[in-house]
Structures are given as C-alpha cells and as structure tokens.
Design a protein around this motif. Structure first.
Motif, PDB file in Angstrom:
ATOM      1  N   PRO A  58      87.914  35.265-109.098  1.00 22.72           N
ATOM      2  CA  PRO A  58      88.661  36.387-109.656  1.00 22.72           C
ATOM      3  C   PRO A  58      90.167  36.197-109.423  1.00 22.72           C
ATOM      4  O   PRO A  58      90.587  35.422-108.558  1.00 22.72           O
ATOM      5  CB  PRO A  58      88.134  37.577-108.866  1.00 22.72           C
ATOM      6  CG  PRO A  58      87.772  37.001-107.539  1.00 22.72           C
ATOM      7  CD  PRO A  58      87.256  35.614-107.825  1.00 22.72           C
ATOM      8  N   ASP A  59      90.938  36.910-110.182  1.00 20.99           N
ATOM      9  CA  ASP A  59      92.389  36.868-109.949  1.00 20.99           C
ATOM     10  C   ASP A  59      92.733  37.449-108.589  1.00 20.99           C
ATOM     11  O   ASP A  59      93.659  36.983-107.911  1.00 20.99           O
ATOM     12  CB  ASP A  59      93.109  37.649-111.056  1.00 20.99           C
ATOM     13  CG  ASP A  59      92.969  36.981-112.420  1.00 20.99           C
ATOM     14  OD1 ASP A  59      92.805  35.736-112.450  1.00 20.99           O
ATOM     15  OD2 ASP A  59      92.995  37.697-113.427  1.00 20.99           O
ATOM     16  N   ALA A  60      91.979  38.448-108.177  1.00 20.66           N
ATOM     17  CA  ALA A  60      92.169  39.051-106.857  1.00 20.66           C
ATOM     18  C   ALA A  60      90.822  39.558-106.368  1.00 20.66           C
ATOM     19  O   ALA A  60      90.047  40.117-107.142  1.00 20.66           O
ATOM     20  CB  ALA A  60      93.176  40.197-106.922  1.00 20.66           C
ATOM     21  N   TRP A  61      90.564  39.349-105.082  1.00 22.11           N
ATOM     22  CA  TRP A  61      89.319  39.805-104.484  1.00 22.11           C
ATOM     23  C   TRP A  61      89.433  41.280-104.111  1.00 22.11           C
ATOM     24  O   TRP A  61      90.489  41.740-103.664  1.00 22.11           O
ATOM     25  CB  TRP A  61      89.002  39.006-103.227  1.00 22.11           C
ATOM     26  CG  TRP A  61      88.762  37.539-103.464  1.00 22.11           C
ATOM     27  CD1 TRP A  61      89.680  36.541-103.404  1.00 22.11           C
ATOM     28  CD2 TRP A  61      87.515  36.917-103.783  1.00 22.11           C
ATOM     29  NE1 TRP A  61      89.094  35.318-103.668  1.00 22.11           N
ATOM     30  CE2 TRP A  61      87.758  35.524-103.901  1.00 22.11           C
ATOM     31  CE3 TRP A  61      86.216  37.383-103.970  1.00 22.11           C
ATOM     32  CZ2 TRP A  61      86.741  34.612-104.208  1.00 22.11           C
ATOM     33  CZ3 TRP A  61      85.211  36.483-104.272  1.00 22.11           C
ATOM     34  CH2 TRP A  61      85.475  35.112-104.383  1.00 22.11           C
ATOM     35  N   THR A 278      84.238  42.475-106.311  1.00 16.78           N
ATOM     36  CA  THR A 278      84.108  41.102-105.822  1.00 16.78           C
ATOM     37  C   THR A 278      84.355  41.034-104.318  1.00 16.78           C
ATOM     38  O   THR A 278      85.289  41.640-103.800  1.00 16.78           O
ATOM     39  CB  THR A 278      85.101  40.171-106.543  1.00 16.78           C
ATOM     40  OG1 THR A 278      86.439  40.651-106.339  1.00 16.78           O
ATOM     41  CG2 THR A 278      84.796  40.104-108.028  1.00 16.78           C
ATOM     42  N   LYS A 280      84.767  38.263-101.253  1.00 17.46           N
ATOM     43  CA  LYS A 280      84.970  36.873-100.857  1.00 17.46           C
ATOM     44  C   LYS A 280      84.195  36.591 -99.571  1.00 17.46           C
ATOM     45  O   LYS A 280      84.282  37.345 -98.601  1.00 17.46           O
ATOM     46  CB  LYS A 280      86.456  36.611-100.637  1.00 17.46           C
ATOM     47  CG  LYS A 280      86.796  35.190-100.222  1.00 17.46           C
ATOM     48  CD  LYS A 280      88.295  35.051 -99.976  1.00 17.46           C
ATOM     49  CE  LYS A 280      88.665  33.642 -99.532  1.00 17.46           C
ATOM     50  NZ  LYS A 280      90.123  33.522 -99.223  1.00 17.46           N
TER      51      LYS A 280
END
Length: 555
Positions: A58-61, A278, A280
């Motif tokens: 993703p672009d950001a978690w 999302t 991580k």
C-alpha cells in the motif's frame, strides 16, 4: 420400505416403528435423533472456492506490528501467546465478534500422551514413542509421520504449559468405556480408537483424551461442571489479553500483502468497519482462521459427500485463510477428507461413556454386508466408507442389525423410540423389509454368529467383550445414515516449523505460517480420537508463534 424425507429433501424423518405392519414385519423411516436435528444445519457461507490473490504494497500502512495472527481460536491464541511471550508485538484479526472459534465450543477434550501426570495418576504410563506410534497408525493413510513425531514429543510440554502456565485443570480419575461405570468428573477418557484390536502389535492401548470442565463466560475461573472447550480456551484467552495486544474483532482478513521484489508475505489487507485496512507484519503472518465447513462452494468442491451435513465449528470456518494461502502459491494437503460420524453414534453411547449396546450389532451396508468392526471410534466408520467408492455409494443406507437382547439393553439407557426402522421375527424377513438382496444379510449374520459363539470375529476383529451371536428374535435395524458432525481435515501444507510450503517447489513461503484447521498437520485420511484437533491446534500454533517471533524484521 417406506421412507419419509424432511423439508430439506435429503434426510428421512422419524416415523413410529408401529406405523407400518406387513406380514409380521414392522417398518418405519426413522433416523437417529442426532441426525434428524442435524439434517438442515445451515451452511450459510456464500463465499467462493477460488484462491484469493494477494495485493501489492500500500502507499501507506494503516497499522504496523511484528506478527499478524489471523484468527483468535485455539491455534491463533496459542500462536499469539508464544509471540507475545517472546517479546514481539502482535495484532490479532478476528472475523467473528468474539474469540474462541471451534476450540471454545468443543466437548472439552484435548489429546495428549507420552505419560502425562493425569495419565500416570489414573494408572496409565506411556512413552512418547508409544504415543507417536498410535498417532501414525490411527490417523489413516497419508499421515505425516514428521508432524506426529513433533506432536508426540511436544505433548508433555503442552500439558505442563496448559496446567502450570495457564492454570487449566484436569480433574483426577478415568472415565472408562461402556459398560463400566461412568466417571463424568474424570480428567481422562478413552474417546479414541486405542482399545481396538487393529493396533495390537503396533502400540500399547493407553487413553489420551484429557477432559476439562467448562468455565463461565466472565473468565473468572468459576467451574460450571459442564464439559466444554472453554476449560482450556478461556485461560489462554485471558493470558493473551494480559499482554495487551491489539485485537480487532469483526475485522476479517481478506488478502495477503506480498513484497513485489522479494516475494515475502509482509502484511494483511483486512476489512475494518467496511473499509480496507492494511496491517504491516515486520516478522510474519500466521494464518489460523479455521477450516472450510461453512463454505458451501469449498465443501462442494472438495468434500461433496458432506454437503448438507451438521457442522462442528463456527460460522467463521469459511476457508478464508486457506484461500489466501493458495493465492500466494501455497500447496494444500488432504483437502478431500473431513471428519464425520454416522448417526448411530449418538445411540451407541450413553452420556459421557464411549460405546453402548449397539456395539453388539452388525453394521451393514444396504446390500447386507459388514465392512468394519463395530467397536471402532465413532469417526472411523464414516472414514472407512468415504475412502471406498463402493461403500460411499451406499453410505446413506447403512444399518445396525441386532436382536432383542441388545434392544433390551438399549432401552435401559434411554428411550429407543423411533430409532428402529425395521423389525422382524427372522433375519430374512428383516432383510426383505430393508430391501436387501436375497440371502446376503442372512449369510452375513450366519457367518458372524458361527464365530461369535466363541467371542471371535475373524473378519474384522471386534473385541470379544462385544462379540456375541445375534440370535434372539425379534430382529431390529437402526439406520446409520447421516453424517453427524463435519469439520474439515484439509488445509495449507506446512512443515514441522509451521511454515507454509509453496506448491511450486515445496519450499517455505517467506513470512507465512499457519496452524489449526487452516493447515494440514497430523491428520491423514482418518481421525485418531476426540481432542486430536485441539491438541494439534495448540502444538503447531505455539510453534508458529515462536518461529514467527524469531524472524528478523524485513524492513
């Protein structure tokens, strides 16, 4: 023969054995009570059966942790505890609104051996090697000997972890098979196949099912006296919660997240409050979301003989974790096998005691042929039939055939009622009522009786204490037709470190672990005894948690 079907169109319903009389023969269309209740047990999932492909970074978690555990049942809780105890941060994603899964609602049995204190105190000593040999012999063709070796060697440690670390209580005493007097309070029972003569020469007969009293939902430790899995799940849940990990309920995992350059599993895409979420995973992801008994499409694809069956488990058992693993190239194992009991199993046992009067009967298929010893573990009959296409075609019309002596013993335990589907003064008349080929059942019973007079069963080796002639008229038949209790054996292929293996080269998929019925571990094509699934959940869940926690962070 007259048979009436229920509204599902699949299962015969109870008719009084007095309903029909023809030429001195009473015929009815009943099945056992347990089967009747289970016939329309819902399979509510509309999920598919195809693999769930992964998503990219993703672009950001939305969140970050060391270890993501998918599922907060027995395997997931054991994995989470080990990872937390090793100092890792953990996020648990649970699809349902509460923890526990199938482990919490099971009958309170967990399979352990190798000389546990409970075994020894009840007069049964055992070595880990004997336990291993039984596991290998009893779990059917296709068993993983390596996983059985680990489960046997880890069993004493599992026992002491439950008792000494978590505070699980196994009351002293042994609950013996029927007809010995029951001991419902006992912490040890023989609810497997250990006493069957098939294992003579392979291992010593030692009971392995450790039994707990259930606990109240408030987790305060008050025993209810009822036997259920909360006795060994509630203490584990509390122990996990004491570490204060992030636990997200009603947050189903949807896809694995794979690093595009390394191929490593680095996180999970879940659904939280209706939106993608999302997480991580710096060290690893552990898939413990259960089997697929509540996924109609997967049941139809992999175990079609079980469609419409009563399910042992929860509505979270939809195979999500298996499909996510498949989506990243994971191999699977034994997807075509599942646990089940014939409906007569509810009637061969009185409460809490293995076995009952129907052990004296002859289990025959619709052609009147015996195909297994009647004193096996309840799950063995169905496994025998679904492994054999000849019996599979006939499994919905099998019968327990017995005489008046056995009928009278049944009536001493509980009301026989409508479980009898046919009654006749002679065996040939009973066969005619059941629409069997002429002469077959008569020959089956005549051969059986010839040797039963000496307490022998040369064909299937039923134990002498349950072998006697079926000779006192009238003669009866009980239908043993319905798959009564389904959970699936198959899952992601894992090694003994609980690492998920790739279908392409059988190598571990980096960053991915699995345990419980999400994975395939000790089970081959059969089931060795009640509580084996729980024991494997805890054993390989703990291994997954330890190993995932020991990984070096990927970034």
């Amino acid at each position: 023969m007259t048979v009436r079907y229920d509204e599902c169109g699949k299962r015969p319903v109870s008719l009084s054995r007095r309903s029909f009389f023809r030429g001195g023969v009473a015929v009815g269309g009943a099945i056992l009570a347990a089967g009747a209740v289970s016939a329309c047990a819902p399979q509510q999932s509309t999920e598919g059966a195809e693999p769930l492909s992964p998503v990219g970074l993703p672009d950001a978690w939305d969140a970050e942790t060391d270890v993501v555990v998918v599922g907060f049942g027995g395997a997931g809780a054991a994995a989470a505890w080990e990872a937390l105890n090793a100092g890792s941060s953990v996020t648990i994603l649970e699809k349902q609104s509460k923890a526990g899964g199938s482990t919490n609602i099971c009958g309170g049995l967990i399979y352990m051996g190798g000389g546990t204190p409970t075994q020894v105190a009840a007069g049964f000593d055992e070595t880990p090697d004997n336990y291993y040999q039984y596991l290998v012999t009893a779990t059917g063709p296709g068993v993983s000997e390596d996983h059985c070796r680990v489960m046997a060697d880890e069993s004493l440690d599992l026992y002491h972890w439950l008792v000494d670390t978590l505070g699980v209580v196994f009351q002293p005493g042994y609950n013996p098979p029927w007809p010995e007097e029951e001991n419902y309070s006992a912490g040890l029972a023989c609810t497997g196949d250990e006493l069957n003569l098939d294992y003579v020469g392979y291992c010593e007969a030692v009971p392995h099912s450790h039994w707990v009293d259930g606990l109240t939902d408030d987790l305060e430790g008050t025993l209810t006296g009822a036997k259920n899995g909360s006795g060994f799940f509630a203490p584990l849940q509390k122990a996990v919660e004491d570490f204060d990990p992030e636990i997200l309920y009603k947050t189903p995992a949807k896809r694995l997240i794979v690093h595009p350059e390394t191929g490593r599993v680095v996180g999970v895409q879940a659904e939280k409050d209706g939106s993608p979420y999302t997480v991580k995973a710096n060290k690893g992801v552990i898939l413990c979301s259960g089997g697929f008994a509540y996924n109609d499409a997967m049941v139809q694809q992999y175990v079609p003989y079980a469609v419409g069956s009563f399910i042992i488990g929860t509505e979270g058992d939809t195979g999500d974790g298996i499909r996510m693993g498949q989506g990243v190239g994971a191999d699977t194992r034994h997807m075509n096998f599942a646990y089940g009991q014939l409906s007569h199993g509810a009637w061969i046992a009185r409460d809490s005691v293995v076995g009952g009067p129907l052990l004296f009967s002859a289990l025959v298929n619709k052609r009147g042929v015996r195909f297994i010893a009647e004193d096996h573990y309840a799950g063995s009959y169905y496994a025998q039939m679904v492994r054999n296409p000849y019996y599979y075609r006939d499994y919905e019309t099998c019968y327990m055939v017995f005489d008046q002596q056995t009928y009278d013993q049944m009536a001493e335990i509980k009301e026989v009622g409508d479980v009898v589907v046919a009654q006749a003064d002679t065996v040939d008349a009973l066969a005619a009522a059941l629409e069997m080929p002429v002469g077959v059942l008569e020959n089956t019973i005549a051969y059986y009786n010839e040797y039963a007079q000496q307490g022998e069963d040369p064909l299937w080796m039923k134990r002498p204490e349950y072998t006697r002639p079926i000779s006192q008229p009238p003669f009866y038949a009980v239908a043993a037709t319905t798959l009564n209790g389904l959970f699936t054996y198959g899952g992601l292929k894992i090694n003994t470190d609980s690492q998920v293996l790739a279908a392409f080269d059988d190598a571990p998929i980096p960053g991915l672990y699995s345990a419980g019925r999400n994975a395939s571990d000790i089970l081959g094509t059969g089931y060795c005894g009640s509580g084996a699934s729980v024991a494997s959940c805890y054993t390989f869940g703990r291994i997954a948690g330890r190993n995932a926690s020991a990984e070096e962070p990927w970034a």
